[in-house]
Enzyme design. Sequence first.
Site, PDB file in Angstrom:
ATOM      1  N   GLY A  48      57.577  50.463  82.201  1.00  0.00           N
ATOM      2  CA  GLY A  48      56.969  51.609  81.512  1.00  0.00           C
ATOM      3  C   GLY A  48      55.699  52.011  82.248  1.00  0.00           C
ATOM      4  O   GLY A  48      54.635  52.155  81.649  1.00  0.00           O
ATOM      5  N   SER A  50      54.761  54.729  84.103  1.00  0.00           N
ATOM      6  CA  SER A  50      54.489  56.094  84.576  1.00  0.00           C
ATOM      7  C   SER A  50      53.445  56.863  83.779  1.00  0.00           C
ATOM      8  O   SER A  50      52.901  57.851  84.277  1.00  0.00           O
ATOM      9  CB  SER A  50      55.791  56.892  84.563  1.00  0.00           C
ATOM     10  OG  SER A  50      56.364  56.867  83.265  1.00  0.00           O
ATOM     11  N   GLY A  52      50.548  56.730  80.041  1.00  0.00           N
ATOM     12  CA  GLY A  52      49.904  55.966  78.972  1.00  0.00           C
ATOM     13  C   GLY A  52      49.389  54.601  79.414  1.00  0.00           C
ATOM     14  O   GLY A  52      48.773  54.461  80.490  1.00  0.00           O
ATOM     15  N   TYR A  53      49.626  53.614  78.567  1.00  0.00           N
ATOM     16  CA  TYR A  53      49.078  52.281  78.810  1.00  0.00           C
ATOM     17  C   TYR A  53      49.710  51.579  80.019  1.00  0.00           C
ATOM     18  O   TYR A  53      49.071  50.757  80.667  1.00  0.00           O
ATOM     19  CB  TYR A  53      49.221  51.427  77.551  1.00  0.00           C
ATOM     20  CG  TYR A  53      48.123  51.677  76.542  1.00  0.00           C
ATOM     21  CD1 TYR A  53      46.786  51.626  76.929  1.00  0.00           C
ATOM     22  CD2 TYR A  53      48.402  51.951  75.205  1.00  0.00           C
ATOM     23  CE1 TYR A  53      45.761  51.847  76.020  1.00  0.00           C
ATOM     24  CE2 TYR A  53      47.377  52.174  74.286  1.00  0.00           C
ATOM     25  CZ  TYR A  53      46.056  52.115  74.704  1.00  0.00           C
ATOM     26  OH  TYR A  53      45.044  52.325  73.815  1.00  0.00           O
ATOM     27  N   PHE A  74      61.290  55.769  83.248  1.00  0.00           N
ATOM     28  CA  PHE A  74      62.446  56.630  83.019  1.00  0.00           C
ATOM     29  C   PHE A  74      61.944  58.059  83.006  1.00  0.00           C
ATOM     30  O   PHE A  74      61.460  58.544  81.982  1.00  0.00           O
ATOM     31  CB  PHE A  74      63.045  56.252  81.654  1.00  0.00           C
ATOM     32  CG  PHE A  74      64.459  56.701  81.462  1.00  0.00           C
ATOM     33  CD1 PHE A  74      65.455  56.254  82.299  1.00  0.00           C
ATOM     34  CD2 PHE A  74      64.788  57.558  80.432  1.00  0.00           C
ATOM     35  CE1 PHE A  74      66.771  56.654  82.121  1.00  0.00           C
ATOM     36  CE2 PHE A  74      66.102  57.963  80.242  1.00  0.00           C
ATOM     37  CZ  PHE A  74      67.092  57.511  81.088  1.00  0.00           C
ATOM     38  N   GLU A  75      61.990  58.726  84.132  1.00  0.00           N
ATOM     39  CA  GLU A  75      61.364  60.036  84.255  1.00  0.00           C
ATOM     40  C   GLU A  75      62.320  61.036  84.889  1.00  0.00           C
ATOM     41  O   GLU A  75      63.293  60.651  85.527  1.00  0.00           O
ATOM     42  CB  GLU A  75      60.077  59.922  85.085  1.00  0.00           C
ATOM     43  CG  GLU A  75      59.017  59.004  84.459  1.00  0.00           C
ATOM     44  CD  GLU A  75      58.457  59.535  83.143  1.00  0.00           C
ATOM     45  OE1 GLU A  75      58.660  60.725  82.831  1.00  0.00           O
ATOM     46  OE2 GLU A  75      57.835  58.739  82.410  1.00  0.00           O
ATOM     47  N   ASP A 111      66.824  53.084  83.567  1.00  0.00           N
ATOM     48  CA  ASP A 111      66.751  52.576  82.191  1.00  0.00           C
ATOM     49  C   ASP A 111      66.403  51.075  82.183  1.00  0.00           C
ATOM     50  O   ASP A 111      67.241  50.242  82.534  1.00  0.00           O
ATOM     51  CB  ASP A 111      68.106  52.822  81.519  1.00  0.00           C
ATOM     52  CG  ASP A 111      68.119  52.323  80.089  1.00  0.00           C
ATOM     53  OD1 ASP A 111      67.055  51.910  79.576  1.00  0.00           O
ATOM     54  OD2 ASP A 111      69.215  52.356  79.484  1.00  0.00           O
ATOM     55  N   TYR A 235      52.826  53.190  59.608  1.00  0.00           N
ATOM     56  CA  TYR A 235      53.000  52.464  60.873  1.00  0.00           C
ATOM     57  C   TYR A 235      53.161  50.956  60.645  1.00  0.00           C
ATOM     58  O   TYR A 235      54.267  50.418  60.679  1.00  0.00           O
ATOM     59  CB  TYR A 235      51.815  52.762  61.815  1.00  0.00           C
ATOM     60  CG  TYR A 235      52.092  52.354  63.250  1.00  0.00           C
ATOM     61  CD1 TYR A 235      52.220  53.299  64.256  1.00  0.00           C
ATOM     62  CD2 TYR A 235      52.259  51.020  63.605  1.00  0.00           C
ATOM     63  CE1 TYR A 235      52.508  52.933  65.573  1.00  0.00           C
ATOM     64  CE2 TYR A 235      52.538  50.642  64.904  1.00  0.00           C
ATOM     65  CZ  TYR A 235      52.654  51.588  65.885  1.00  0.00           C
ATOM     66  OH  TYR A 235      52.940  51.212  67.167  1.00  0.00           O
ATOM     67  N   VAL A 271      45.432  55.919  71.043  1.00  0.00           N
ATOM     68  CA  VAL A 271      45.047  56.913  72.047  1.00  0.00           C
ATOM     69  C   VAL A 271      46.112  58.010  72.045  1.00  0.00           C
ATOM     70  O   VAL A 271      47.209  57.812  71.522  1.00  0.00           O
ATOM     71  CB  VAL A 271      44.956  56.296  73.472  1.00  0.00           C
ATOM     72  CG1 VAL A 271      43.752  55.379  73.606  1.00  0.00           C
ATOM     73  CG2 VAL A 271      46.234  55.570  73.855  1.00  0.00           C
TER      74      VAL A 271
END
Length: 388
Positions: A48, A50, A52-53, A74-75, A111, A235, A271
């Site tokens: 993961g 690409s 954000g965190y 996954f872009e 994926d 949440y 964020v």
Amino acid sequence: MIIEPKIRGFICTTAHPVGCATNVQRQIDHVVVKGPIPTGPRRVLVLGCSTGYGLASRIVTTFGSNADTVGVSFEREPGEAKTASAGWYNNRAFEQRAKAAGRVAVTIEGDAFSDAVKAEAIEAIRANLGQVDLIVYSVASPVRTDPKDGVTYRSAIKPYGAAVTSKTLNTGTGEVSEISVEPATEEEAAATVKVMGGEDWELWIAALAEAGVLADGFQTLNYTYLGSKLTWPIYHKGTLGKAKADLDRAAAAIRAKHGEHAAHVVALKAVVTQASSAIPVVPLYGTLLIKVEDEMGLGEGPIQQIDRLFRDKLAGDLALDEESRIRVDDWELSDTMQAELAKRWAALTTESLADLADLPKYREEFLKLFGFGLGGVDYAADVDPREV
Ligand code: NAD
């Protein structure tokens, strides 16, 4: 083409290559200006990677502790008249800058839940890093196909047990209203745990262990949000909270196999990211938080949080909570900040929003995720979306 933001609901379907590159550069600058992190890991896998965190984790380890990295995300690629997704541009901008700094940066677009991508990542680690010292799991996805039986699961972000009525914000119009969200069925709750729980994290660690690419004393981190009582009904006590509780289970299982500090869940602050904008109620809380933390001089985005994680929290003796989690949400969840947020939350209406919260800054942060609104970028320029 002239690239402009096209917002559909809670996503932007276009992204600006120069703006995304500028955004990546700003994050690199943040880390470089703060100076080296000598205790940081040197060979890192970021799942993961690409946005954000995850992107912040790749940047902090590369530019803070000179790490070589393999990333998975996954872009969407660009076309002749169609922009790529922001994460695709971020990956290219990151790779160029990491390589210019003499670092290895290999990215796999695919994926992360599949066996094929796990095998590809293992090959990339063998060829480029030998082994890994750190694995960051920062995948946020609404859907997962289980590689064992091919069944596809979709997460449902809903309350659990009973319906919830809460204030919410239409970030497009600025209207504050009440929404009622019906509780998830047991099937929806179980599917959310399948998608966002710890199963895939465990599968990754098992695959890496079997391939012999985990270094002695390796560590793996997975990111969670516990959050404020104001968002608990939707949440923490909802389906996503159930999935996140499953991360604590998975972390304990990985520790039982690989050692006391082999796996930790890290609780991070709220964020603005693509994943968080899709969660009901959270954008309203976000607009309040942005204003309150800025007024207190404690504002942080992903790069500040992850820099603090590696520079302060992971260096030296680990301070853990009762679930063996590392806490970087300490400022957000401090009594002082929460008391101010609760006071403002109670008084929030469409009319008082401008005074109590900061919707313009929330919108700015959202657009920046897609490379829009960054200083120094010529948005009137004709840009080829395939050129990076
Ligand atoms: P994000 O949307 O910015 O990033 C998600 C990443 O996952 C992207 O790199 C994307 O390409 C990748 N991804 C999605 N599906 C994938 C797939 N099938 N295969 C490979 N990669 C895939 O999200 P984020 O907000 O940075 O979230 C990352 C983690 O941090 C999540 O676990 C989230 O719960 C946690 N977290 C987020 C917040 C917040 O406020 N945003 C707060 C605390 C914790």
